[in-house]
Design a protein around this motif. Structure first.
Motif, short mmCIF file in Angstrom:
data_model
loop_
_atom_site.label_atom_id
_atom_site.label_comp_id
_atom_site.label_asym_id
_atom_site.label_seq_id
_atom_site.Cartn_x
_atom_site.Cartn_y
_atom_site.Cartn_z
N GLY A 137 0.83 -1.19 0.00
CA GLY A 137 0.00 0.00 0.00
C GLY A 137 0.86 1.24 0.00
O GLY A 137 2.08 1.17 -0.07
N THR A 138 0.21 2.41 0.09
CA THR A 138 0.93 3.67 0.10
C THR A 138 0.50 4.53 1.27
O THR A 138 -0.70 4.66 1.56
CB THR A 138 0.73 4.46 -1.21
N THR A 139 1.46 5.13 1.95
CA THR A 139 1.13 6.01 3.07
C THR A 139 0.55 7.34 2.60
O THR A 139 0.03 8.10 3.40
CB THR A 139 2.39 6.28 3.92
N ALA A 140 0.65 7.62 1.31
CA ALA A 140 0.08 8.85 0.77
C ALA A 140 -1.45 8.83 0.82
O ALA A 140 -2.09 9.89 0.67
CB ALA A 140 0.55 9.08 -0.67
N TRP A 180 4.65 3.27 16.64
CA TRP A 180 4.44 3.56 15.21
C TRP A 180 5.62 4.40 14.73
O TRP A 180 5.86 5.49 15.24
CB TRP A 180 3.14 4.32 14.99
N VAL A 181 6.35 3.88 13.74
CA VAL A 181 7.49 4.58 13.17
C VAL A 181 7.15 5.02 11.76
O VAL A 181 6.94 4.19 10.86
CB VAL A 181 8.75 3.69 13.14
N ASN A 182 7.07 6.33 11.55
CA ASN A 182 6.85 6.87 10.21
C ASN A 182 8.20 7.03 9.52
O ASN A 182 9.00 7.86 9.92
CB ASN A 182 6.14 8.22 10.29
N ASN A 183 8.43 6.22 8.50
CA ASN A 183 9.72 6.19 7.81
C ASN A 183 9.60 6.30 6.30
O ASN A 183 10.48 6.84 5.64
CB ASN A 183 10.46 4.91 8.18
N ALA A 184 8.53 5.79 5.73
CA ALA A 184 8.40 5.72 4.27
C ALA A 184 8.59 7.10 3.63
O ALA A 184 7.97 8.07 4.04
CB ALA A 184 7.04 5.15 3.89
N ALA A 185 9.46 7.16 2.63
CA ALA A 185 9.75 8.44 1.99
C ALA A 185 10.36 8.20 0.62
O ALA A 185 10.78 7.09 0.29
CB ALA A 185 10.71 9.26 2.85
N GLN A 186 10.41 9.26 -0.16
CA GLN A 186 11.09 9.22 -1.44
C GLN A 186 11.98 10.45 -1.55
O GLN A 186 11.80 11.42 -0.80
CB GLN A 186 10.09 9.16 -2.60
N GLY A 206 2.04 11.59 4.38
CA GLY A 206 2.08 10.20 4.84
C GLY A 206 2.36 10.10 6.33
O GLY A 206 1.84 9.22 7.03
N TYR A 207 3.18 11.03 6.84
CA TYR A 207 3.47 11.06 8.28
C TYR A 207 2.25 11.53 9.06
O TYR A 207 1.97 11.04 10.16
CB TYR A 207 4.66 11.99 8.55
N VAL A 208 1.52 12.49 8.51
CA VAL A 208 0.27 12.94 9.14
C VAL A 208 -0.71 11.78 9.22
O VAL A 208 -1.32 11.52 10.28
CB VAL A 208 -0.34 14.11 8.35
N ALA A 232 16.85 20.04 -3.85
CA ALA A 232 15.97 19.12 -3.14
C ALA A 232 14.97 19.90 -2.29
O ALA A 232 14.68 19.52 -1.15
CB ALA A 232 16.78 18.16 -2.28
N ALA A 233 14.42 20.97 -2.84
CA ALA A 233 13.55 21.85 -2.06
C ALA A 233 12.32 21.13 -1.51
O ALA A 233 11.93 21.35 -0.36
CB ALA A 233 13.11 23.05 -2.91
N ALA A 234 11.71 20.28 -2.32
CA ALA A 234 10.50 19.58 -1.85
C ALA A 234 10.85 18.63 -0.71
O ALA A 234 10.13 18.56 0.30
CB ALA A 234 9.86 18.82 -3.01
N TYR A 235 11.94 17.91 -0.84
CA TYR A 235 12.37 16.97 0.20
C TYR A 235 12.69 17.72 1.49
O TYR A 235 12.23 17.34 2.58
CB TYR A 235 13.60 16.20 -0.28
N VAL A 236 13.46 18.79 1.40
CA VAL A 236 13.84 19.57 2.57
C VAL A 236 12.61 20.19 3.24
O VAL A 236 12.48 20.19 4.47
CB VAL A 236 14.85 20.66 2.19
N THR A 237 11.69 20.69 2.43
CA THR A 237 10.46 21.26 2.96
C THR A 237 9.66 20.23 3.73
O THR A 237 9.15 20.50 4.84
CB THR A 237 9.60 21.83 1.82
N ALA A 238 9.53 19.04 3.17
CA ALA A 238 8.78 17.98 3.84
C ALA A 238 9.43 17.60 5.16
O ALA A 238 8.75 17.44 6.18
CB ALA A 238 8.69 16.76 2.93
N LYS A 239 10.74 17.46 5.18
CA LYS A 239 11.43 17.06 6.41
C LYS A 239 11.33 18.13 7.48
O LYS A 239 11.21 17.84 8.68
CB LYS A 239 12.89 16.72 6.12
N GLY A 240 11.36 19.40 7.06
CA GLY A 240 11.13 20.47 8.03
C GLY A 240 9.73 20.38 8.62
O GLY A 240 9.53 20.61 9.82
N GLY A 241 8.76 20.05 7.79
CA GLY A 241 7.39 19.87 8.26
C GLY A 241 7.26 18.72 9.23
O GLY A 241 6.49 18.78 10.20
N VAL A 242 8.02 17.65 9.01
CA VAL A 242 8.00 16.49 9.90
C VAL A 242 8.47 16.89 11.30
O VAL A 242 7.90 16.47 12.31
CB VAL A 242 8.86 15.35 9.33
#
Length: 266
Positions: free
Chosen positions: A66-69, A91-97, A121-123, A156-166
């Motif tokens: 399945g997908t966490t998205a 619960w460990v939220n790890n799945a990422a791209q 997906g983390y939300v 990697a702006a999208a990746y960095v943005t997401a990780k900041g949000g996490v």
């Protein structure tokens, strides 16, 4: 009994078919937990290997495609975990791209697809975990963030943005639910050897990392997994909203090659 003993616990690790997720699932099993994971369709072989390692540690494994998205798929997965293994304790939220692309060439679809797994997906995972942990007033949530949230890389702006949000999500939930018996923390890996990074770690990049990292080497998934086990255990019971950095000293290293005898002459 060790301080990070998880005997009798049930743990979820999203994206446990490879890399940090796989190492974490195995480490949690070795600490005594039964482990479940949701993984993408192309991770079937890796998920099977993870399940075999969990079972070799004497614990039960549940691997679901399945997908966490998708919030619906995450909820259905959580229901199955509790039906097949029992109440979820960790619960460990790890799945990422990872998306490496100039910001101005990143399309709207690229951006939303990346955030779909790496932040939304983390939300979804946090909500699924909290819905099941709150009635029991007990549980641990560990979010895998990244040192890029404080030491960004270009392209990697999208990746960095997401990780900041996490990181922000972790802190907000720790405050909101800490009094309800739910521990919410994060682990921030630095440069780590995974299938996700393999194509990007050219010899030049690797040399740069080895020079920057205080311990002199790129991290291994097992390095991060040990930190996750700690945060999932009672040993971390008084931590709330903490981001445990596992980067070999990369972000603290300010060395720029100054020679020992470079001071002013007598």
């Amino acid at each position: 009994m060790s301080i990070d003993d998880l005997s009798g616990k049930r743990a979820v690790v999203t994206g446990a078919s490879s890399g940090i997720g796989q190492a974490t699932a195995i480490a949690l099993a070795q600490a005594g937990a039964d482990v479940a994971s949701i993984h993408l369709a192309d991770g079937g072989d890796g998920a099977a290997a993870t399940a075999a390692a969990i079972e070799a540690a004497g614990r039960r494994a549940l691997m679901v495609e399945g997908t966490t998205a998708s919030a619906e798929q995450v909820e259905a997965f959580a229901d199955r975990v509790e039906r097949d293994l029992g109440p979820i304790d960790v619960w460990v939220n790890n799945a990422a791209q990872l998306l490496v692309r100039p910001f101005m060439e990143t399309s709207e679809d690229d951006w939303h697809d990346l955030l779909g797994s790496n932040l939304h997906g983390y939300v979804h995972g946090c909500r699924a975990a909290l819905r099941r942990m709150l009635p029991r007033r007990a549980g641990r949530i560990v979010n895998v963030s990244s040192i890029t949230a404080v030491q960004p890389i270009s392209l990697a702006a999208a990746y960095v943005t997401a990780k900041g949000g996490v990181v922000a999500l972790t802190k907000a939930l720790a405050v909101e639910f800490g009094g309800e018996g739910i521990g919410v923390n994060a682990v921030a890996p630095g440069a780590t050897e995974t299938a996700l990074t393999a194509d990007f770690y050219t010899p030049a990049v690797r040399r740069a990392y080895e020079e920057r990292i205080a311990l002199g080497r790129v991290g291994r998934p097992e390095d991060v997994a040990k930190a996750v086990v700690f945060l999932a255990s009672d040993a971390a019971g008084y931590l709330a909203g903490h981001e445990l950095v596992v980067d070999g000293g990369m972000t603290l290293n300010g060395n720029v090659g100054i020679a020992a005898d470079a001071g002013p002459a007598a």
